[in-house]
Write a protein that holds these residues in place. Structure first.
Motif, PDB file in Angstrom:
ATOM      1  N   TRP A   1       0.862  -1.183   0.000  1.00  0.00           N
ATOM      2  CA  TRP A   1       0.000   0.000   0.000  1.00  0.00           C
ATOM      3  C   TRP A   1       0.894   1.228   0.000  1.00  0.00           C
ATOM      4  O   TRP A   1       1.644   1.464   0.954  1.00  0.00           O
ATOM      5  CB  TRP A   1      -0.902  -0.015   1.223  1.00  0.00           C
ATOM      6  CG  TRP A   1      -1.981   1.031   1.218  1.00  0.00           C
ATOM      7  CD1 TRP A   1      -2.355   1.841   0.187  1.00  0.00           C
ATOM      8  CD2 TRP A   1      -2.839   1.377   2.315  1.00  0.00           C
ATOM      9  NE1 TRP A   1      -3.382   2.662   0.554  1.00  0.00           N
ATOM     10  CE2 TRP A   1      -3.705   2.400   1.856  1.00  0.00           C
ATOM     11  CE3 TRP A   1      -2.957   0.908   3.630  1.00  0.00           C
ATOM     12  CZ2 TRP A   1      -4.677   2.965   2.667  1.00  0.00           C
ATOM     13  CZ3 TRP A   1      -3.923   1.478   4.446  1.00  0.00           C
ATOM     14  CH2 TRP A   1      -4.778   2.483   3.971  1.00  0.00           C
TER      15      TRP A   1
ATOM     16  N   ILE B   1      -1.770  -1.246  -3.885  1.00  0.00           N
ATOM     17  CA  ILE B   1      -2.908  -0.397  -3.567  1.00  0.00           C
ATOM     18  C   ILE B   1      -2.360   1.023  -3.515  1.00  0.00           C
ATOM     19  O   ILE B   1      -1.414   1.310  -2.766  1.00  0.00           O
ATOM     20  CB  ILE B   1      -3.568  -0.766  -2.227  1.00  0.00           C
ATOM     21  CG1 ILE B   1      -4.068  -2.206  -2.254  1.00  0.00           C
ATOM     22  CG2 ILE B   1      -4.707   0.178  -1.917  1.00  0.00           C
ATOM     23  CD1 ILE B   1      -3.193  -3.144  -1.498  1.00  0.00           C
TER      24      ILE B   1
ATOM     25  N   SER C   1      -2.927   5.103  -3.035  1.00  0.00           N
ATOM     26  CA  SER C   1      -3.818   6.080  -2.416  1.00  0.00           C
ATOM     27  C   SER C   1      -3.270   7.493  -2.522  1.00  0.00           C
ATOM     28  O   SER C   1      -2.053   7.717  -2.522  1.00  0.00           O
ATOM     29  CB  SER C   1      -4.051   5.741  -0.939  1.00  0.00           C
ATOM     30  OG  SER C   1      -4.832   4.585  -0.796  1.00  0.00           O
TER      31      SER C   1
ATOM     32  N   LEU D   1      -4.932  -1.493  -7.509  1.00  0.00           N
ATOM     33  CA  LEU D   1      -6.159  -0.861  -7.034  1.00  0.00           C
ATOM     34  C   LEU D   1      -5.910   0.597  -6.685  1.00  0.00           C
ATOM     35  O   LEU D   1      -4.968   0.922  -5.968  1.00  0.00           O
ATOM     36  CB  LEU D   1      -6.673  -1.599  -5.789  1.00  0.00           C
ATOM     37  CG  LEU D   1      -7.886  -0.989  -5.072  1.00  0.00           C
ATOM     38  CD1 LEU D   1      -9.129  -1.063  -5.953  1.00  0.00           C
ATOM     39  CD2 LEU D   1      -8.116  -1.684  -3.737  1.00  0.00           C
TER      40      LEU D   1
ATOM     41  N   LEU E   1      -7.245   3.616  -4.539  1.00  0.00           N
ATOM     42  CA  LEU E   1      -8.049   3.778  -3.324  1.00  0.00           C
ATOM     43  C   LEU E   1      -7.902   5.219  -2.839  1.00  0.00           C
ATOM     44  O   LEU E   1      -7.032   5.520  -2.011  1.00  0.00           O
ATOM     45  CB  LEU E   1      -7.581   2.794  -2.258  1.00  0.00           C
ATOM     46  CG  LEU E   1      -8.379   2.728  -0.959  1.00  0.00           C
ATOM     47  CD1 LEU E   1      -9.812   2.285  -1.231  1.00  0.00           C
ATOM     48  CD2 LEU E   1      -7.707   1.790   0.041  1.00  0.00           C
TER      49      LEU E   1
ATOM     50  N   GLN F   1     -11.815   7.500   7.238  1.00  0.00           N
ATOM     51  CA  GLN F   1     -11.530   7.056   5.878  1.00  0.00           C
ATOM     52  C   GLN F   1     -10.463   5.964   5.881  1.00  0.00           C
ATOM     53  O   GLN F   1     -10.532   5.020   5.086  1.00  0.00           O
ATOM     54  CB  GLN F   1     -11.081   8.226   5.007  1.00  0.00           C
ATOM     55  CG  GLN F   1     -12.192   9.137   4.560  1.00  0.00           C
ATOM     56  CD  GLN F   1     -11.771  10.030   3.415  1.00  0.00           C
ATOM     57  OE1 GLN F   1     -10.928   9.680   2.586  1.00  0.00           O
ATOM     58  NE2 GLN F   1     -12.361  11.216   3.347  1.00  0.00           N
TER      59      GLN F   1
ATOM     60  N   VAL G   1     -12.163   2.791   6.939  1.00  0.00           N
ATOM     61  CA  VAL G   1     -12.954   2.260   5.830  1.00  0.00           C
ATOM     62  C   VAL G   1     -12.045   1.606   4.799  1.00  0.00           C
ATOM     63  O   VAL G   1     -12.342   0.527   4.279  1.00  0.00           O
ATOM     64  CB  VAL G   1     -13.794   3.387   5.183  1.00  0.00           C
ATOM     65  CG1 VAL G   1     -14.423   2.906   3.874  1.00  0.00           C
ATOM     66  CG2 VAL G   1     -14.884   3.854   6.139  1.00  0.00           C
ATOM     67  N   ALA G   2     -10.914   2.248   4.513  1.00  0.00           N
ATOM     68  CA  ALA G   2      -9.950   1.675   3.575  1.00  0.00           C
ATOM     69  C   ALA G   2      -9.424   0.340   4.096  1.00  0.00           C
ATOM     70  O   ALA G   2      -9.271  -0.627   3.334  1.00  0.00           O
ATOM     71  CB  ALA G   2      -8.793   2.643   3.343  1.00  0.00           C
TER      72      ALA G   2
ATOM     73  N   ASP H   1     -10.975  -1.753   5.994  1.00  0.00           N
ATOM     74  CA  ASP H   1     -12.024  -2.762   5.804  1.00  0.00           C
ATOM     75  C   ASP H   1     -12.072  -3.236   4.353  1.00  0.00           C
ATOM     76  O   ASP H   1     -12.256  -4.428   4.081  1.00  0.00           O
ATOM     77  CB  ASP H   1     -13.387  -2.192   6.214  1.00  0.00           C
ATOM     78  CG  ASP H   1     -13.503  -1.959   7.715  1.00  0.00           C
ATOM     79  OD1 ASP H   1     -12.720  -2.586   8.469  1.00  0.00           O
ATOM     80  OD2 ASP H   1     -14.346  -1.148   8.126  1.00  0.00           O
ATOM     81  N   LYS H   2     -11.898  -2.301   3.418  1.00  0.00           N
ATOM     82  CA  LYS H   2     -11.921  -2.669   2.001  1.00  0.00           C
ATOM     83  C   LYS H   2     -10.753  -3.592   1.642  1.00  0.00           C
ATOM     84  O   LYS H   2     -10.873  -4.476   0.788  1.00  0.00           O
ATOM     85  CB  LYS H   2     -11.863  -1.410   1.127  1.00  0.00           C
ATOM     86  CG  LYS H   2     -13.129  -0.578   1.135  1.00  0.00           C
ATOM     87  CD  LYS H   2     -12.983   0.619   0.214  1.00  0.00           C
ATOM     88  CE  LYS H   2     -14.263   1.453   0.187  1.00  0.00           C
ATOM     89  NZ  LYS H   2     -14.138   2.651  -0.677  1.00  0.00           N
ATOM     90  N   LEU H   3      -9.612  -3.363   2.310  1.00  0.00           N
ATOM     91  CA  LEU H   3      -8.409  -4.135   1.979  1.00  0.00           C
ATOM     92  C   LEU H   3      -8.334  -5.456   2.729  1.00  0.00           C
ATOM     93  O   LEU H   3      -7.471  -6.292   2.409  1.00  0.00           O
ATOM     94  CB  LEU H   3      -7.166  -3.303   2.296  1.00  0.00           C
ATOM     95  CG  LEU H   3      -7.000  -2.002   1.501  1.00  0.00           C
ATOM     96  CD1 LEU H   3      -5.731  -1.284   1.906  1.00  0.00           C
ATOM     97  CD2 LEU H   3      -6.991  -2.271   0.009  1.00  0.00           C
TER      98      LEU H   3
ATOM     99  N   HIS I   1     -10.033  -8.151   2.665  1.00  0.00           N
ATOM    100  CA  HIS I   1     -10.197  -9.395   1.905  1.00  0.00           C
ATOM    101  C   HIS I   1      -8.991  -9.714   1.019  1.00  0.00           C
ATOM    102  O   HIS I   1      -8.900 -10.802   0.470  1.00  0.00           O
ATOM    103  CB  HIS I   1     -11.469  -9.329   1.046  1.00  0.00           C
ATOM    104  CG  HIS I   1     -11.375  -8.399  -0.124  1.00  0.00           C
ATOM    105  ND1 HIS I   1     -11.569  -7.038  -0.007  1.00  0.00           N
ATOM    106  CD2 HIS I   1     -11.100  -8.632  -1.438  1.00  0.00           C
ATOM    107  CE1 HIS I   1     -11.436  -6.473  -1.196  1.00  0.00           C
ATOM    108  NE2 HIS I   1     -11.144  -7.409  -2.082  1.00  0.00           N
TER     109      HIS I   1
END
Length: 249
Positions: free
Chosen positions: A12, A36, A38, A57, A59, A68, A71-72, A74-76, A78
């Motif tokens: 990331w 990822i 950002s 990705l 993000l 934020q 939330v990021a 949580d998105k990552l 998986h």
């Protein structure tokens, strides 16, 4: 330290839309990593991901908003544990202390220092054991230099934060400090002085890649500049301040 033999490291990069971050993303993508990426700029991130390939990705993220970041995270989740988090986002506004706009200064403190603290608090649980968290300081944070405020002060804070984290997270997270010299980016192009040992973003990316795959806590470059500044910092004030005074004469 992350496994250097794994060609599919999950990394990331925060602050990836341009400059050193974008160059580092391009370089690491060539090594086979999954990225990822950002930043606050959706458009630049999407362009970069289109360039690098669909396995990466975009993000968008405002590091000043801890919600934020959560939330990021949580998105990552998986994707599995991250191998590295590399935090490069920063703002810069050169000038003398007497000329600083206080609203601008507060914004720089928020982005460079408070935002870095948010990342330092919220991302370690996202890393696999012995995963890597790299924070970006600057040689401008080594000591107070003319025209460097308020950026220099915030980067001194980041250096201090990384040093503390290195001890606090020992055995859990591989904390690193990145300390670039002058790199030719949109930010440094605002400087009105000749920048010694100016590097291109691609060269800075290669130095960061090599350093993060090495064993040293601090990755600093170019050495002909950073070693001179480290020596200046080590001098007693009566000598170091006399030398830095010449920079404004």
């Amino acid at each position: 330290m992350p496994d250097k033999t794994n060609p599919k490291e999950l990394i990331w990069i925060i602050g990836a839309s341009e400059g050193i971050g974008a160059a580092l993303a391009r370089y690491w993508a060539k090594q086979g990593a999954r990225l990822i990426l950002s930043a606050r700029s959706d458009a630049r991130l999407n362009m970069l991901v289109s360039e690098l390939g669909s396995e990466h990705l975009a993000l968008p993220l405002d590091i000043l908003d801890p919600n934020q970041i959560k939330v990021a995270a949580d998105k990552l989740a998986h994707f599995g544990p991250l191998d590295r988090v590399i935090h490069l986002a920063a703002q810069y506004d050169p000038g003398k202390i007497a000329d600083i706009d206080l609203k601008t200064a507060a914004q720089i403190v928020s982005v460079n220092l408070t935002g870095c603290l948010h990342i330092a608090q919220l991302t370690p649980p996202m890393l696999r054991k012995d995963g890597q968290l790299a924070l970006c300081g600057s040689v401008a944070g080594y000591m107070g230099l003319p025209q460097g405020q308020i950026y220099s002060a915030t980067k001194a804070g980041v250096i201090n934060l990384a040093e503390s984290l290195r001890v606090e997270l020992q055995g859990k997270v591989d904390v690193r400090l990145i300390s670039p010299g002058f790199v030719d980016t949109r930010l440094t192009q605002r400087n009105a002085f000749s920048m010694p040992a100016l590097m291109q973003p691609d060269d800075a990316a290669k130095a960061i890649y090599r350093g993060l795959n090495g064993g040293q806590f601090e990755i600093h470059f170019p050495r002909r500049l950073t070693l001179a500044l480290k020596l200046l910092r080590a001098l007693p004030y009566w000598a170091s301040l006399r030398l830095t005074r010449r920079l404004v004469q």
